[in-house]
Design a protein around this motif. Structure first.
Motif, mmCIF file in Angstrom:
data_model
loop_
_atom_site.group_PDB
_atom_site.id
_atom_site.type_symbol
_atom_site.label_atom_id
_atom_site.label_comp_id
_atom_site.label_asym_id
_atom_site.label_seq_id
_atom_site.Cartn_x
_atom_site.Cartn_y
_atom_site.Cartn_z
ATOM 1 N N LEU A 98 9.087 -12.951 2.084
ATOM 2 C CA LEU A 98 7.725 -12.943 2.619
ATOM 3 C C LEU A 98 7.244 -11.538 3.002
ATOM 4 N N PRO A 99 7.991 -10.767 3.802
ATOM 5 C CA PRO A 99 7.503 -9.412 4.099
ATOM 6 C C PRO A 99 7.463 -8.517 2.861
ATOM 7 N N LEU A 100 8.416 -8.690 1.950
ATOM 8 C CA LEU A 100 8.394 -7.904 0.716
ATOM 9 C C LEU A 100 7.140 -8.234 -0.101
ATOM 10 N N ALA A 101 6.815 -9.516 -0.186
ATOM 11 C CA ALA A 101 5.611 -9.929 -0.916
ATOM 12 C C ALA A 101 4.356 -9.355 -0.262
ATOM 13 N N GLY A 102 4.309 -9.373 1.061
ATOM 14 C CA GLY A 102 3.167 -8.794 1.767
ATOM 15 C C GLY A 102 3.006 -7.313 1.484
ATOM 16 N N LEU A 103 4.113 -6.584 1.474
ATOM 17 C CA LEU A 103 4.056 -5.154 1.151
ATOM 18 C C LEU A 103 3.587 -4.919 -0.283
ATOM 19 N N LEU A 104 4.082 -5.738 -1.199
ATOM 20 C CA LEU A 104 3.669 -5.588 -2.592
ATOM 21 C C LEU A 104 2.179 -5.906 -2.774
ATOM 22 N N VAL A 105 1.700 -6.914 -2.086
ATOM 23 C CA VAL A 105 0.273 -7.248 -2.165
ATOM 24 C C VAL A 105 -0.565 -6.109 -1.588
ATOM 25 N N GLY A 106 -0.140 -5.566 -0.448
ATOM 26 C CA GLY A 106 -0.850 -4.432 0.139
ATOM 27 C C GLY A 106 -0.857 -3.230 -0.779
ATOM 28 N N PHE A 107 0.282 -2.934 -1.399
ATOM 29 C CA PHE A 107 0.360 -1.823 -2.353
ATOM 30 C C PHE A 107 -0.551 -2.074 -3.549
ATOM 31 N N GLY A 108 -0.535 -3.300 -4.046
ATOM 32 C CA GLY A 108 -1.389 -3.642 -5.189
ATOM 33 C C GLY A 108 -2.868 -3.525 -4.860
ATOM 34 N N ALA A 109 -3.253 -3.942 -3.662
ATOM 35 C CA ALA A 109 -4.657 -3.834 -3.244
ATOM 36 C C ALA A 109 -5.073 -2.376 -3.143
ATOM 37 N N ALA A 110 -4.173 -1.520 -2.630
ATOM 38 C CA ALA A 110 -4.482 -0.092 -2.541
ATOM 39 C C ALA A 110 -4.546 0.529 -3.935
ATOM 40 N N LEU A 111 -3.601 0.187 -4.790
ATOM 41 C CA LEU A 111 -3.561 0.722 -6.147
ATOM 42 C C LEU A 111 -4.765 0.256 -6.973
ATOM 43 N N GLY A 112 -5.151 -1.007 -6.784
ATOM 44 C CA GLY A 112 -6.258 -1.575 -7.552
ATOM 45 C C GLY A 112 -7.622 -1.375 -6.924
ATOM 46 N N SER A 113 -7.685 -0.605 -5.859
ATOM 47 C CA SER A 113 -8.948 -0.348 -5.148
ATOM 48 C C SER A 113 -9.644 -1.633 -4.732
#
Length: 150
Positions: A93-108
């Motif tokens: 769960l925390p790993l998924a949250g970090l990946l989603v946050g990274f993806g949102a930042a990367l994808g603007s």
């Protein structure tokens, strides 16, 4: 593939989707802002003094985030049953949250900003982002549910 008809609730999905669309329309009409959760939350956490709306109050952002968190809790107060399906547990769960946050930042932007508002504005960048989100989701579901990963 079968659809679980017990948990398939097209009416509530239609009503919920309509409410999200109306909220996005209202925010655009009143504030001239796209309803992207990651952008709203990021501007609360780390305000940009050089942003065009830096003079704008954060009260609407606070109200938006509070409403997103208090909505489900309010349903619980009225004993309205909502099924919460755990999608991950433990370290996932925390790993998924970090990946989603990274993806949102990367994808603007996030799924709400690109998927709801970006597609409605016929943004090519949002179309590519949503196609990427969806392809990633399909691959992830396949790997977790059918290939035995995790």
């Amino acid at each position: 593939m079968t659809i679980d008809m017990v948990n398939f609730t097209p009416l509530s999905a239609l009503v919920g989707g309509g409410m999200i669309g109306l909220a996005a329309l209202a925010l655009m009409a009143v504030k001239g802002r796209v309803m992207g959760i990651s952008g709203i939350l990021a501007s609360l956490i780390r305000p940009d003094a050089d942003a065009p709306d830096a003079h704008d109050s954060n009260s609407w952002r606070l109200a938006f985030v509070a409403g997103a968190m208090l909505g489900p809790l309010t349903l619980g107060l009225f004993h309205i049953d909502i099924d919460i399906i755990p999608v991950a547990s433990g370290w996932v769960l925390p790993l998924a949250g970090l990946l989603v946050g990274f993806g949102a930042a990367l994808g603007s932007g996030c799924t709400s900003g690109h998927g709801i508002c970006g597609l409605a504005r016929l943004s090519p960048r949002s179309l590519v982002a949503v196609m990427t989100f969806m392809l990633t989701a399909v691959i992830t579901v396949y790997l977790v549910r059918h290939a035995g990963v995790m």
